[in-house]
Design an enzyme around this catalytic site. Structure first.
Site, PDB file in Angstrom:
ATOM      1  N   ASP A  24      11.793  -2.960   3.887  1.00  0.00           N
ATOM      2  CA  ASP A  24      11.684  -2.060   5.061  1.00  0.00           C
ATOM      3  C   ASP A  24      11.424  -2.768   6.393  1.00  0.00           C
ATOM      4  OD1 ASP A  24      11.899  -0.363   2.940  1.00  0.00           O
ATOM      5  OD2 ASP A  24      10.077   0.761   3.323  1.00  0.00           O
ATOM      6  N   GLU A  72      13.709   2.333   4.041  1.00  0.00           N
ATOM      7  CA  GLU A  72      13.204   3.691   3.788  1.00  0.00           C
ATOM      8  C   GLU A  72      13.924   4.654   4.731  1.00  0.00           C
ATOM      9  OE1 GLU A  72       8.954   4.228   4.208  1.00  0.00           O
ATOM     10  OE2 GLU A  72       9.140   6.413   4.100  1.00  0.00           O
ATOM     11  N   LYS A 129      16.206   3.890   0.091  1.00  0.00           N
ATOM     12  CA  LYS A 129      15.230   4.600  -0.744  1.00  0.00           C
ATOM     13  C   LYS A 129      14.587   5.718   0.073  1.00  0.00           C
ATOM     14  CE  LYS A 129      11.586   1.165   0.251  1.00  0.00           C
ATOM     15  NZ  LYS A 129      10.548   1.994   0.862  1.00  0.00           N
ATOM     16  N   LYS A 132       8.368   5.579  -0.789  1.00  0.00           N
ATOM     17  CA  LYS A 132       7.644   4.350  -0.457  1.00  0.00           C
ATOM     18  C   LYS A 132       8.003   3.246  -1.453  1.00  0.00           C
ATOM     19  CE  LYS A 132       5.507   6.760   2.666  1.00  0.00           C
ATOM     20  NZ  LYS A 132       6.216   6.889   3.945  1.00  0.00           N
ATOM     21  N   VAL A 157       7.101  -4.725   5.055  1.00  0.00           N
ATOM     22  CA  VAL A 157       6.115  -3.898   5.743  1.00  0.00           C
ATOM     23  C   VAL A 157       6.187  -2.466   5.172  1.00  0.00           C
ATOM     24  CG1 VAL A 157       6.232  -5.250   7.859  1.00  0.00           C
ATOM     25  CG2 VAL A 157       7.763  -3.294   7.608  1.00  0.00           C
ATOM     26  N   THR A 158       5.066  -1.787   5.150  1.00  0.00           N
ATOM     27  CA  THR A 158       3.751  -2.291   5.431  1.00  0.00           C
ATOM     28  C   THR A 158       3.061  -2.637   4.115  1.00  0.00           C
ATOM     29  OG1 THR A 158       2.769  -0.061   5.413  1.00  0.00           O
ATOM     30  CG2 THR A 158       3.535  -0.897   7.526  1.00  0.00           C
ATOM     31  N   CYS A 162       4.589   0.636   1.569  1.00  0.00           N
ATOM     32  CA  CYS A 162       5.791   0.415   0.749  1.00  0.00           C
ATOM     33  C   CYS A 162       5.732  -0.870  -0.064  1.00  0.00           C
ATOM     34  CB  CYS A 162       7.027   0.455   1.632  1.00  0.00           C
ATOM     35  SG  CYS A 162       7.328   2.139   2.228  1.00  0.00           S
ATOM     36  N   GLN A 202      -8.848  -9.308 -10.389  1.00  0.00           N
ATOM     37  CA  GLN A 202      -8.890  -9.080 -11.844  1.00  0.00           C
ATOM     38  C   GLN A 202      -7.835  -9.915 -12.568  1.00  0.00           C
ATOM     39  OE1 GLN A 202      -9.733  -4.752 -12.851  1.00  0.00           O
ATOM     40  NE2 GLN A 202      -8.951  -4.516 -10.760  1.00  0.00           N
TER      41      GLN A 202
HETATM   42  C1  C5J Z   1       6.530   1.624   4.802  1.00  0.00           C
HETATM   43  C2  C5J Z   1       5.472   3.520   5.831  1.00  0.00           C
HETATM   44  N1  C5J Z   1       7.703   1.007   4.773  1.00  0.00           N
HETATM   45  N2  C5J Z   1       4.423   2.819   6.239  1.00  0.00           N
HETATM   46  N3  C5J Z   1       6.515   2.933   5.218  1.00  0.00           N
HETATM   47  O1  C5J Z   1       5.505   1.053   4.506  1.00  0.00           O
HETATM   48  O2  C5J Z   1       5.512   4.711   6.033  1.00  0.00           O
END
Ligand code: C5J
Length: 238
Positions: A24, A72, A129, A132, A157-158, A162, A202
């Site tokens: 993204d 996205e 897509k 996320k 990102v972010t 996502c 972990q």
């Molecule tokens: C992504 C969002 N790509 N932050 N989307 O992280 O809405």
């Protein structure tokens, strides 16, 4: 095998079974006037990811290793947009409304495209897509399994949205992910740090966390991958 220093322990991958995920890196998230800014975010916080991700992209292209870009977004008629997503938050503009870079998060609009610095090249997969996670409602798993990919180097990102959804989905499907800290970013620096900590906690419950430099240093310059060229998603061009 190539071994990269990482948390919680070195990440080892077979160069014939690795792919780069670029999640993204869209103008809608990274540039003024896009969806990210409409939600009140300081989009300049994501810009530091571009330079190191560009160097990792160059590495994968030089090696002939597969690269997969995700975006996205939604169909122009918004038939794949749940009301729960459309109505969430208190944005200045909602998904599908007209902004300075065209309709927000709509496939085909300028804002939906990937920033020019990291734009896909011929032969790289571009995966659209609606959610996320990159596995949800896409054929990503099929693409990876068809290529015999078992290891993922993850940028995007972010970090806590996502990227996090995607690496958790990848982990549940048996893929091993190296998330590059400097090639992932968030509007919230504290969320970035927390998400990275969650991935490697972990004993690497979700994956490994490393850096672009550690990866670049670990790859012998003479190593050439044998993987064949990737296919391009024909549904939507860049
Ligand atoms: C992504 C969002 N790509 N932050 N989307 O992280 O809405």
């Amino acid at each position: 095998m190539i071994t990269v220093p990482a948390d919680p322990f070195p990440f080892a991958f077979d160069p014939d079974h690795v792919a780069l995920l670029c999640i993204d890196f869209q103008r809608d998230f990274m540039e003024a006037g896009g969806f990210g800014e409409s939600l009140g975010n300081d989009v300049s916080r994501l810009r530091s990811t571009i330079e190191p991700t560009g160097r990792v992209l160059d590495l994968f292209r030089r090696q002939g290793w597969p690269v997969i870009h995700t975006r996205e977004g939604h169909r122009p008629d918004l038939t794949d947009l749940f009301a729960a997503k459309r109505d969430r938050g208190n944005p200045t503009l909602r998904i599908g409304e007209e902004g300075p870079m065209g309709r927000l998060l709509v496939r085909g609009s300028a804002g939906h495209g990937i920033v020019p610095e990291l734009a896909p090249v011929e032969g790289e997969v571009v995966l659209d897509k609606p959610g996320k996670g990159s596995f949800y409602a896409t054929d990503l798993e099929t693409i990876l399994r068809a290529r015999g990919i078992t290891s993922l180097v993850v940028t995007g990102v972010t970090t806590e949205v996502c990227v996090q959804s995607t690496v958790r989905e990848a982990n549940d499907r048996g893929f091993e992910s190296l998330i590059l800290a400097d090639c992932t970013g968030s509007y919230f620096p504290e969320f970035h740090q927390s998400a990275l900590a969650m991935f490697s906690a972990q004993g690497g419950i979700v994956g490994w966390v490393g850096t672009s430099d550690a990866l670049l240093d670990a790859v012998p310059t003479a190593t050439a991958g044998t993987a064949a060229a990737t296919t391009t998603d024909e549904e939507v061009g860049q």
